[in-house]
Design an enzyme around this catalytic site. Structure first.
Site, PDB file in Angstrom:
ATOM      1  N   CYS A 142     -37.673 -10.574 -14.836  1.00 48.19           N
ATOM      2  CA  CYS A 142     -37.353  -9.958 -16.121  1.00 48.19           C
ATOM      3  C   CYS A 142     -38.594  -9.821 -17.008  1.00 48.19           C
ATOM      4  CB  CYS A 142     -36.228 -10.722 -16.818  1.00 48.19           C
ATOM      5  SG  CYS A 142     -35.413  -9.711 -18.102  1.00 48.19           S
ATOM      6  N   LYS A 163     -30.568  -2.822 -26.412  1.00 45.28           N
ATOM      7  CA  LYS A 163     -30.698  -3.820 -25.357  1.00 45.28           C
ATOM      8  C   LYS A 163     -29.830  -3.451 -24.158  1.00 45.28           C
ATOM      9  CE  LYS A 163     -30.331  -8.791 -24.470  1.00 45.28           C
ATOM     10  NZ  LYS A 163     -29.969 -10.114 -25.040  1.00 45.28           N
ATOM     11  N   SER A 192     -30.460  -8.202 -18.735  1.00 46.64           N
ATOM     12  CA  SER A 192     -30.396  -8.593 -20.141  1.00 46.64           C
ATOM     13  C   SER A 192     -31.802  -8.443 -20.709  1.00 46.64           C
ATOM     14  CB  SER A 192     -29.895 -10.040 -20.272  1.00 46.64           C
ATOM     15  OG  SER A 192     -29.876 -10.443 -21.623  1.00 46.64           O
ATOM     16  N   HIS A 235     -31.677 -10.325 -13.659  1.00 47.32           N
ATOM     17  CA  HIS A 235     -31.481 -11.778 -13.640  1.00 47.32           C
ATOM     18  C   HIS A 235     -30.531 -12.176 -12.509  1.00 47.32           C
ATOM     19  CE1 HIS A 235     -33.645 -13.168 -17.196  1.00 47.32           C
ATOM     20  NE2 HIS A 235     -33.215 -12.095 -17.835  1.00 47.32           N
ATOM     21  N   GLU A 237     -30.454 -14.761 -10.954  1.00 50.32           N
ATOM     22  CA  GLU A 237     -30.192 -16.201 -11.030  1.00 50.32           C
ATOM     23  C   GLU A 237     -29.076 -16.553 -12.005  1.00 50.32           C
ATOM     24  OE1 GLU A 237     -32.742 -15.646 -14.652  1.00 50.32           O
ATOM     25  OE2 GLU A 237     -32.541 -14.706 -12.683  1.00 50.32           O
ATOM     26  N   ARG A 249     -23.826 -15.768 -28.635  1.00 47.97           N
ATOM     27  CA  ARG A 249     -24.961 -16.195 -29.464  1.00 47.97           C
ATOM     28  C   ARG A 249     -25.381 -15.090 -30.426  1.00 47.97           C
ATOM     29  NH1 ARG A 249     -30.117 -15.939 -26.142  1.00 47.97           N
ATOM     30  NH2 ARG A 249     -29.627 -13.753 -26.582  1.00 47.97           N
TER      31      ARG A 249
END
Length: 313
Positions: A142, A163, A192, A235, A237, A249
């Site tokens: 990333c 985003k 992300s 991502h 992972e 968040r």
């Protein structure tokens, strides 16, 4: 084969409950085999969560992997206990005299920060330059992929207006490339980020093999010809709830984030998300370990030489 980590690392209990073969340091010390040495430079704020995610993927391999954790500097962390960092993480001065089979540089929440404004930018450049001479293959994830492209190819930082968040469909190219062994023609992977990785831009300004792309997310997987530098813009992972936690968040911080694409059942954040990329993530890391690391690295790391690597598959 097992993954070897420090006996008291918190991730070990999590991984064992998932029936992942974790070998203690004391047991591994009695084996007369050549394990791979992989260094993880963890740039994410929640160190324990991130290290567990990457260790989970590294464990799904017939190769024994000795993992060392590296921190970028000694600044106090708001999200990780100092005791954990002092116990399990190395400073660069402690590892720079060693050679490693693999290096993973994680993402970081710095998508809207200019490179020169990143507080540890100069130190990161030092580590990436060091890796050229001490690491067989480096995996950039990333934000680290964008940083690596800047340092290796001097590519400018390109940022999206909105985003990119969600799980996107990708298609493979170069079907028989080792990193794509076992891949379906199309697969899902989470993103992300604000960074923009246009395949056309990379093709014009680099000599990278672009292995997987998305019509929406752009380039996902690319590598240098010699497989010593591998770039993953998403991502793989991530746990099933990581995108959800980021979404909540951002809502809590007064932002107006878009609901992550193709993530919640019926596009409803009240519905628990399901991970649709788990098998892809395991296969990608297994292929990286096998074809970019294990089959390329010298048996004796003390005799590491850049001249030993070719640019042909």
């Amino acid at each position: 084969m097992p993954i070897r980590i420090p006996d008291q690392l918190p991730a070990s209990d999590v991984l064992r409950t998932e029936n992942i073969f974790v070998m203690s340091e004391s047991r591994a010390a009695s084996q007369e085999i050549r394990p791979l040495r992989v260094l993880i430079l963890n740039l994410m704020p929640k160190k324990i969560e991130t290290e567990t995610q990457f260790l989970r993927l590294l464990s799904n391999s017939p190769l024994q992997v000795n993992v060392e954790l590296l921190r970028i500097d000694n600044r106090p962390s708001k999200n990780t206990p100092t005791e954990h960092l002092d116990t399990f993480y190395r400073q660069f001065e402690m590892v720079k005299g060693k050679n490693f089979d693999g290096l993973i540089i994680t993402g970081a929440p710095l998508g809207l920060v200019q490179f020169e404004d990143v507080i540890y930018w100069d130190h990161l450049k030092t580590i990436m330059e060091w890796a050229k001479h001490h690491v067989t293959s480096t995996l950039y994830v990333c934000w680290a992929a964008q940083a690596g492209l800047k340092l290796l190819y001097n590519l400018p930082k390109k940022t999206r207006k909105e985003k990119l968040s969600g799980v996107y469909h990708h298609k493979i190219h170069h079907q028989y490339h080792p990193l794509l062994r076992g891949f379906d023609d199309t697969f899902l992977a989470p993103h992300s980020r604000y960074a923009d990785f246009s395949p056309e831009f990379l093709e014009e300004h680099t000599d990278l093999d672009i292995l997987a792309t998305s019509d929406v997310a752009g380039t996902y997987l690319a590598t240098t010809k010699d497989k010593r530098n591998v770039f993953v813009t998403g991502h793989p992972e991530y746990d099933s709830h990581t995108l959800h936690n980021e979404y909540i968040r951002d809502l809590g911080e007064g932002m107006e984030p878009a609901i992550p694409i193709n993530y919640y059942p019926n596009n409803n954040p009240d519905n628990p998300p399901c991970a649709s990329w788990r098998s892809h993530g395991h296969l990608l890391f297994s292929n990286w370990l096998n074809y970019c690391v294990y089959q390329q690295t010298p048996y004796d790391l003390d005799h590491f030489s850049e001249d030993a690597f070719t640019k042909d598959d």
